[in-house]
Design a protein around this motif. Structure first.
Motif, short mmCIF file in Angstrom:
data_model
loop_
_atom_site.label_atom_id
_atom_site.label_comp_id
_atom_site.label_asym_id
_atom_site.label_seq_id
_atom_site.Cartn_x
_atom_site.Cartn_y
_atom_site.Cartn_z
N TYR A 403 0.85 -1.19 0.00
CA TYR A 403 0.00 0.00 0.00
C TYR A 403 0.89 1.24 0.00
O TYR A 403 1.80 1.35 0.82
N TYR A 404 0.64 2.14 -0.93
CA TYR A 404 1.41 3.37 -1.06
C TYR A 404 0.47 4.54 -0.75
O TYR A 404 -0.28 4.99 -1.61
N ARG A 405 0.51 5.01 0.48
CA ARG A 405 -0.36 6.12 0.86
C ARG A 405 0.03 7.39 0.12
O ARG A 405 -0.80 8.20 -0.26
N SER A 406 1.33 7.58 -0.07
CA SER A 406 1.87 8.72 -0.79
C SER A 406 3.34 8.45 -1.03
O SER A 406 3.85 7.35 -0.75
N ASP A 407 4.06 9.45 -1.55
CA ASP A 407 5.50 9.29 -1.69
C ASP A 407 6.18 9.20 -0.33
O ASP A 407 7.31 8.74 -0.22
N LYS A 408 5.48 9.62 0.71
CA LYS A 408 6.06 9.61 2.05
C LYS A 408 5.85 8.28 2.78
O LYS A 408 6.74 7.79 3.46
N LEU A 409 4.65 7.74 2.67
CA LEU A 409 4.29 6.59 3.50
C LEU A 409 3.95 5.39 2.64
O LEU A 409 3.21 5.49 1.67
N ARG A 410 4.51 4.24 2.99
CA ARG A 410 4.21 3.00 2.30
C ARG A 410 4.30 1.84 3.27
O ARG A 410 4.97 1.92 4.31
N GLY A 411 3.61 0.76 2.94
CA GLY A 411 3.63 -0.40 3.81
C GLY A 411 3.40 -1.68 3.03
O GLY A 411 2.96 -1.65 1.87
#
Length: 454
Positions: A403-411
């Motif tokens: 899951y890529y919430r944005s360029d900042k957060l991913r999991g």
């Protein structure tokens, strides 16, 4: 001498984090990432091995990497890299089975430097890695000079921090350790954008501690890396790590050639790894003693049309310890003309002469992706017929999602189940990463390990 005393480790890590953040407050530019993940693996045996019927591991791993540019003056940098001793973000293999439930944070890098990109004379002081010479961590300094836009040379001197460079498999109570290290290296870079020709060559002569299985030696070695693009059709990469003293031996070697056309591409490689690498990368069900291994691989991909590809793979490997060899032939196809070409389906069949058994396997897989997430699944059926007359039928199921919430957060979250008559492995992995600053960083590991990885 190690200026990062284990007794003060926790306090110094806290101070380093505070110093890193405060320094970056004055930086013109900053970047980095923070990662945390947990991996849980359950290994069950049908028959006891050393009076044990299971080998269960749960480990948490974290990492903080910060890079400040222009901290004290225009063209300088401060780098901070703190990570757990058992860092499974980059790899997950047989070393996983030796993880301890309690992980320990280590300072991998804490250094001030004048980078070569902006300075004719460049240097680094503190604790830092030297990838140009294959050095994981060095307490000391390096100094270099950029002779031209294409060529630079440097030397380094220091001490290898024992708690960082010692592999998981080596016991501190049974090894000796001499951490003195130093050497010189040269880097040559050339690029012709119009012709798409590039060349990157690194050569180093150095002395540093090294581990091979349970033995330690401070060795003198030659280290080489190369990457060359010849137009759009040919790419060659090379790697060589050769011991010169106390005895001559080729520890690791790798050469790869890729040939690319609009309709097809072929990638071939020749690799030699040490017994230590073999032990960490081998199949969990491989009970053979670790050995130096030489492997020749080739994989061809043919683009039948916009949505269909056909694959053919060949592999041959031979162990030095006993002369046993393996041969693999694999062919298959992928298809993607479904759900607006966001769903990819694949099927591959392989025949393997695997050292002590004759195997065949079938693997079917699927991948669906959107801009912010992706999900994948695969199922493998294997038949192994051993020379002893025994036959086993392992199965492997893998599920993963990112899951890529944005360029900042991913999991990412992944699960793998591998089962056979003699043992089974269940592995789950969860990881989250947050990017700091505006510079992109590499993603976290996206899936759990299975038999082929372990």
């Amino acid at each position: 001498m190690n200026f990062f005393s284990p007794k003060l480790q926790k306090l110094k890590i806290l101070l380093v984090m505070l110093m890193g953040y405060s320094s970056l407050g004055y930086a013109a530019r900053y970047s980095g990432h923070a990662r945390i993940g947990v991996i849980s693996s359950t290994v069950s045996y049908s028959e006891p091995i050393q009076e044990e019927t299971s080998n269960d591991v749960t480990a948490i791993s974290s990492r903080l990497y910060l890079l400040g540019e222009g901290v004290y003056k225009k063209n300088d940098e401060v780098v901070v890299d703190i990570r757990d001793k058992y860092d499974f973000f980059g790899t997950s293999d047989a070393a996983l089975l030796t993880f301890e439930p309690k992980n320990t944070l280590k300072i991998r890098q804490l250094a001030y430097r004048q980078p070569w990109q902006q300075n004719r004379t460049f240097y680094t002081a503190g604790r830092f890695s030297i990838p140009e010479a294959g050095i994981i961590s060095n307490d000391g300094g390096s100094y270099g000079y950029r002779l031209s836009r294409r060529l630079r040379i440097a030397g380094f001197l220091g001490i290898a921090p024992e708690d960082v460079v010692s592999p998981v498999s080596v016991s501190a109570e049974t090894r000796g350790f001499d951490g003195n290290q130093g050497g010189v290296y040269a880097v040559y870079q050339k690029e012709n954008v119009a012709r798409m020709d590039t060349m990157y060559l690194v050569n180093a002569l150095a002395q540093a501690p090294s581990f091979e299985l349970d033995e330690f030696v401070n060795h003198v070695y030659f280290f080489h890396q190369g990457l060359m693009n010849f137009g759009q059709k040919h790419r060659v990469s090379t790697f060589l790590n050769t011991d010169i003293m106390p005895s001559f031996s080729i520890r690791q070697a790798h050469i790869t050639h890729g040939f690319y056309q609009s309709r097809y591409r072929v990638r071939s490689s020749l690799t030699r790894i040490t017994a230590e690498d073999y032990r960490l990368k081998k199949d969990i069900r491989d009970d053979l003693e670790p050995s130096t291994l030489t492997t020749l691989k080739s994989k061809a991909k043919y683009r039948f049309d916009r949505d269909t590809n056909f694959d053919l793979g060949l592999e041959y490997g031979q162990r030095a310890a006993d002369g046993l060899s393996k041969t693999v032939i694999e062919f298959g196809a992928t298809y993607r003309k479904l759900m607006k070409r966001r769903l990819i389906l694949g099927a591959h069949y392989g025949i393997k002469n695997n050292y002590l058994s004759d195997d065949n396997y079938l693997k079917v897989s699927s991948l669906y992706y959107q801009n912010l997430y992706s999900v994948a699944a695969s199922f493998s059926m294997v038949t192994e017929n051993f020379d002893s007359g025994e036959s086993v039928n392992p199965t492997i199921i893998s599920l993963e999602g990112s899951y890529y919430r944005s360029d900042k957060l991913r999991g990412s979250l992944s699960y793998s189940m591998s089962s056979a008559a003699d043992r089974s492995v269940n592995t789950m992995m969860l990881s989250v990463a947050y990017n700091i600053g505006t510079v992109s960083t590499s993603p976290t590991r996206r899936r759990a390990a299975n038999f082929e990885d372990l």
